[in-house]
Scaffold this active site. Sequence first.
Site, PDB file in Angstrom:
ATOM      1  N   ASP A 147       0.813  -1.218   0.000  1.00 18.00           N
ATOM      2  CA  ASP A 147       0.000   0.000   0.000  1.00 18.00           C
ATOM      3  C   ASP A 147       0.847   1.269   0.000  1.00 18.00           C
ATOM      4  OD1 ASP A 147      -2.092  -1.739   0.248  1.00 18.00           O
ATOM      5  OD2 ASP A 147      -2.913  -0.865   2.079  1.00 18.00           O
ATOM      6  N   ASP A 148       0.196   2.361  -0.398  1.00 19.90           N
ATOM      7  CA  ASP A 148       0.649   3.743  -0.209  1.00 19.90           C
ATOM      8  C   ASP A 148       1.671   4.240  -1.212  1.00 19.90           C
ATOM      9  OD1 ASP A 148      -1.026   3.652   1.928  1.00 19.90           O
ATOM     10  OD2 ASP A 148       0.500   3.904   3.466  1.00 19.90           O
ATOM     11  N   HIS A 198      -6.019   3.039  -3.990  1.00 18.05           N
ATOM     12  CA  HIS A 198      -5.939   3.195  -2.527  1.00 18.05           C
ATOM     13  C   HIS A 198      -6.315   4.620  -2.119  1.00 18.05           C
ATOM     14  CE1 HIS A 198      -4.992   1.860   1.435  1.00 18.05           C
ATOM     15  NE2 HIS A 198      -3.884   2.542   1.582  1.00 18.05           N
ATOM     16  N   HIS A 202      -5.471   9.251   0.970  1.00 12.96           N
ATOM     17  CA  HIS A 202      -5.511   8.399   2.160  1.00 12.96           C
ATOM     18  C   HIS A 202      -6.387   8.907   3.303  1.00 12.96           C
ATOM     19  CE1 HIS A 202      -3.936   5.308   4.935  1.00 12.96           C
ATOM     20  NE2 HIS A 202      -3.444   4.729   3.853  1.00 12.96           N
ATOM     21  N   HIS A 289       3.756  -2.297   3.090  1.00 13.37           N
ATOM     22  CA  HIS A 289       3.835  -0.976   2.473  1.00 13.37           C
ATOM     23  C   HIS A 289       5.177  -0.825   1.739  1.00 13.37           C
ATOM     24  CE1 HIS A 289       0.870  -0.589   5.699  1.00 13.37           C
ATOM     25  NE2 HIS A 289       0.338   0.399   4.995  1.00 13.37           N
TER      26      HIS A 289
END
Length: 341
Positions: A147-148, A198, A202, A289
Amino acid sequence: MRYATRWVTGLVAVAAVVGLTGLGATSAQAKAKTTNKVVTFSQLTNHNPHRLAAIRQAARQEILTATHAKSSKVAAVYKVKLPHNMAKKATLTKDGVEMNLLPNSFKVKHITIPYKQLQGKVLNKYLPKANRVTPLKTKKVVALTFDDGPDPTLTPRLLKTLKANKVHATFFEVGQSVSRYPKVSRAVLAGGNELGNHSWNHPDFNAIGTAKTVSQVNRTNQAIYKATGQLPEYVRPPYGNITAAEGRAIEQPIIRWSVDSRDWAYLNTKKDIQSVVSATRSGSIILMHDIHAQSVAAVPTIIHKLKAKGYHFVTVGQLLDQQALPGLQYFGQHDYRTAGK
């Protein structure tokens, strides 16, 4: 007279050829028509509204592809009226499922969605054998997800690790980072990996409401389309938070996880390795991540240790047999429920 006779004879011969050609064309046309089959969306989906939502999702991509649309048109594709009524009809052709469209800003009257885009969405019996779902035969499978990102330094480093170990993963990227580093997002796909949504920056979806959540997702879809030419199939909500209303409005499968590395909290390579390896079971979706150096450094050992235990690495799509559907959220290979529940 001889010349006249020759001219008449030639004309008859030409007419005969034309007639034969016409008959051949007519025969070919008749044959082509017999290969097409009209079906309802109820038949295609076994009256499953989640499957119909997946067909709408595939249709949006095909509209953009067929019209060679720029990213500025992504917002418009979500305004095209697509079928919700199970009684509506489509046609099975040799190239895919053809569906008519209502008047729209793309000025497209109909599209043909390739069968490969409908694997797991349309019932197997309506798909060519090459595009039918075949469950994974491997018993011990896991999916690595990150993620991210994308990160301009760490994501390429991770991609090299995955390639060296012949492993593919699924990346859930943040829209504003995709806009900054589109080449990295393209590299993710070029390496045989999956790329998911995603959000734009955020936020907690539960805190911002349905309208802003949809905006976050669509804005990121636009960024990913601009970078890669593809709309992402999956969405992972930040913090895993999503309501049932948001799940319905997004119309993309929601991917959660069953193994949380908590790498963001540890920022410690050894703890990351221990956390993942000890918690992983067959069918796990592992959350990590690719914006933390410690996490990326842990991946080679995680791969080595899990392979030593007999695990095989697959993408989320492969883990779910390409059958993830909008309105549902997936925690593992055989663990799913309605989004928001």
